[in-house]
Enzyme design. Structure first.
Site, PDB file in Angstrom:
ATOM      1  N   SER A  95      -7.898 -12.719   6.718  1.00  0.00           N
ATOM      2  CA  SER A  95      -8.971 -13.598   7.170  1.00  0.00           C
ATOM      3  C   SER A  95      -9.480 -13.177   8.560  1.00  0.00           C
ATOM      4  O   SER A  95     -10.692 -13.125   8.797  1.00  0.00           O
ATOM      5  CB  SER A  95      -8.460 -15.034   7.205  1.00  0.00           C
ATOM      6  N   ASP A 112      -0.916   0.279  -8.839  1.00  0.00           N
ATOM      7  CA  ASP A 112      -0.227   0.430 -10.120  1.00  0.00           C
ATOM      8  C   ASP A 112       1.283   0.473  -9.900  1.00  0.00           C
ATOM      9  O   ASP A 112       1.760   0.916  -8.863  1.00  0.00           O
ATOM     10  CB  ASP A 112      -0.662   1.747 -10.782  1.00  0.00           C
ATOM     11  N   GLU A 122     -11.634   1.263   1.577  1.00  0.00           N
ATOM     12  CA  GLU A 122     -13.078   1.512   1.485  1.00  0.00           C
ATOM     13  C   GLU A 122     -13.728   0.499   2.419  1.00  0.00           C
ATOM     14  O   GLU A 122     -13.943  -0.649   2.049  1.00  0.00           O
ATOM     15  CB  GLU A 122     -13.562   1.332   0.050  1.00  0.00           C
ATOM     16  N   GLN A 139      -3.310  -6.873   3.859  1.00  0.00           N
ATOM     17  CA  GLN A 139      -1.960  -7.287   3.482  1.00  0.00           C
ATOM     18  C   GLN A 139      -1.681  -6.892   2.041  1.00  0.00           C
ATOM     19  O   GLN A 139      -2.599  -6.807   1.226  1.00  0.00           O
ATOM     20  CB  GLN A 139      -1.771  -8.783   3.686  1.00  0.00           C
ATOM     21  N   TYR A 152       4.459   5.083 -16.011  1.00  0.00           N
ATOM     22  CA  TYR A 152       4.453   4.783 -14.579  1.00  0.00           C
ATOM     23  C   TYR A 152       3.398   5.616 -13.874  1.00  0.00           C
ATOM     24  O   TYR A 152       3.193   6.785 -14.225  1.00  0.00           O
ATOM     25  CB  TYR A 152       5.828   5.086 -13.958  1.00  0.00           C
TER      26      TYR A 152
HETATM   27  N1  LIG Z   1      -8.215   0.268  -2.245  1.00  0.00           N
HETATM   28  C1  LIG Z   1      -7.274   0.938  -2.905  1.00  0.00           C
HETATM   29  C2  LIG Z   1      -6.922   0.561  -4.223  1.00  0.00           C
HETATM   30  C3  LIG Z   1      -5.954   1.311  -4.872  1.00  0.00           C
HETATM   31  N2  LIG Z   1      -5.356   2.347  -4.241  1.00  0.00           N
HETATM   32  C4  LIG Z   1      -4.334   3.154  -4.915  1.00  0.00           C
HETATM   33  C5  LIG Z   1      -3.316   2.312  -5.641  1.00  0.00           C
HETATM   34  C6  LIG Z   1      -3.555   2.565  -7.089  1.00  0.00           C
HETATM   35  O1  LIG Z   1      -2.317   2.633  -7.792  1.00  0.00           O
HETATM   36  C7  LIG Z   1      -4.286   3.907  -7.097  1.00  0.00           C
HETATM   37  C8  LIG Z   1      -5.254   4.041  -8.223  1.00  0.00           C
HETATM   38  O2  LIG Z   1      -6.123   2.945  -8.204  1.00  0.00           O
HETATM   39  P1  LIG Z   1      -6.994   2.595  -9.488  1.00  0.00           P
HETATM   40  O3  LIG Z   1      -6.119   2.543 -10.688  1.00  0.00           O
HETATM   41  O4  LIG Z   1      -7.847   1.415  -9.167  1.00  0.00           O
HETATM   42  O5  LIG Z   1      -7.921   3.908  -9.482  1.00  0.00           O
HETATM   43  P2  LIG Z   1      -8.466   4.797 -10.664  1.00  0.00           P
HETATM   44  O6  LIG Z   1      -8.340   4.084 -11.969  1.00  0.00           O
HETATM   45  O7  LIG Z   1      -9.797   5.274 -10.265  1.00  0.00           O
HETATM   46  O8  LIG Z   1      -7.454   6.013 -10.574  1.00  0.00           O
HETATM   47  P3  LIG Z   1      -6.388   6.547 -11.667  1.00  0.00           P
HETATM   48  O9  LIG Z   1      -7.208   7.110 -12.773  1.00  0.00           O
HETATM   49  O10 LIG Z   1      -5.570   7.561 -10.928  1.00  0.00           O
HETATM   50  O11 LIG Z   1      -5.591   5.319 -12.070  1.00  0.00           O
HETATM   51  O12 LIG Z   1      -4.981   3.961  -5.851  1.00  0.00           O
HETATM   52  C9  LIG Z   1      -5.712   2.701  -2.941  1.00  0.00           C
HETATM   53  O13 LIG Z   1      -5.159   3.635  -2.356  1.00  0.00           O
HETATM   54  N3  LIG Z   1      -6.672   1.987  -2.305  1.00  0.00           N
END
Ligand SMILES: Nc1ccn([C@H]2C[C@H](O)[C@@H](COP(=O)(O)OP(=O)(O)OP(=O)(O)O)O2)c(=O)n1
Length: 178
Positions: A95, A112, A122, A139, A152
């Site tokens: 917040s 994941d 981002e 967080q 995994y």
């Molecule tokens: N803001 C974020 C969100 C996620 N992650 C990391 C944690 C996730 O385990 C990994 C992959 O995220 P997604 O599954 O959302 O991404 P994609 O589906 O595009 O990638 P992949 O195909 O590798 O699963 O990135 C990250 O570093 N920053």
């Protein structure tokens, strides 16, 4: 169900959750505060192409901080390297950060089971704001999973974001088959 502070500590003891560096004071009631790492990045090209590898320029946040500009996507990174072997980690905003007009993720907050890395942020801002490395930026919350897991993240051959780094990682969309 979301893990409580006590449960997060138990999972750390067991080795199913790793947060490095770990500070007891960053542990909240049911979350762990992560901090802004030393590097930011911006895309080199103004027009991004979802089919191509969009390259980024990485730079260091100076000691005096760095002023983020609106209408620019910055990729940031957490100071913390994390491993989550048995839960679904989620990156959430704080917040106090949101109240400065700072968004830390663009739709992607979920991690994941098996994700092992620093988190790429981002970042976009509503108005100019100076940020500092090491400041609290978000967080992590941890969800229990239901059911067994076949694939995994850290053993998925197509896991794109599991190469350990202290720098932000650009979109690897170009590696998707579609
Ligand atoms: N803001 C974020 C969100 C996620 N992650 C990391 C944690 C996730 O385990 C990994 C992959 O995220 P997604 O599954 O959302 O991404 P994609 O589906 O595009 O990638 P992949 O195909 O590798 O699963 O990135 C990250 O570093 N920053």
């Amino acid at each position: 169900m979301i893990l409580t502070d006590k449960q997060i500590l138990e999972e750390i003891e067991k080795g199913t959750i790793l947060i490095e560096p770990f500070k007891r004071s960053s542990l909240g009631t049911n979350s762990y505060d992560v901090h802004l790492g030393r590097y930011l990045a911006t895309y080199r090209n103004e027009v991004l192409d979802a089919r191509q590898h969009n390259e980024i320029d990485v730079f260091e946040i100076p000691e005096e901080g760095f002023v983020l500009q609106p209408n620019t996507l910055y990729l940031g990174v957490t100071l913390e390297y994390t491993e989550t072997h048995a839960h679904v980690p989620f990156l959430e905003g704080k917040s106090s950060v949101g109240r400065l007009g700072i968004d830390i993720h663009a739709t992607a907050g979920k991690g994941d089971v098996g994700f092992c890395n620093t988190w790429t942020l981002e970042i976009s801002v509503t108005q100019q704001v100076r940020v500092y490395h090491g400041m609290p930026i978000g967080q992590l919350i941890y969800f229990e999973v239901k059911g067994g897991i076949e694939n995994y993240y850290n053993s998925k051959s197509n896991a794109k974001y599991n190469n350990r780094t202290t720098k932000p990682v650009e979109s690897m969309m170009w590696r998707n088959e579609w």
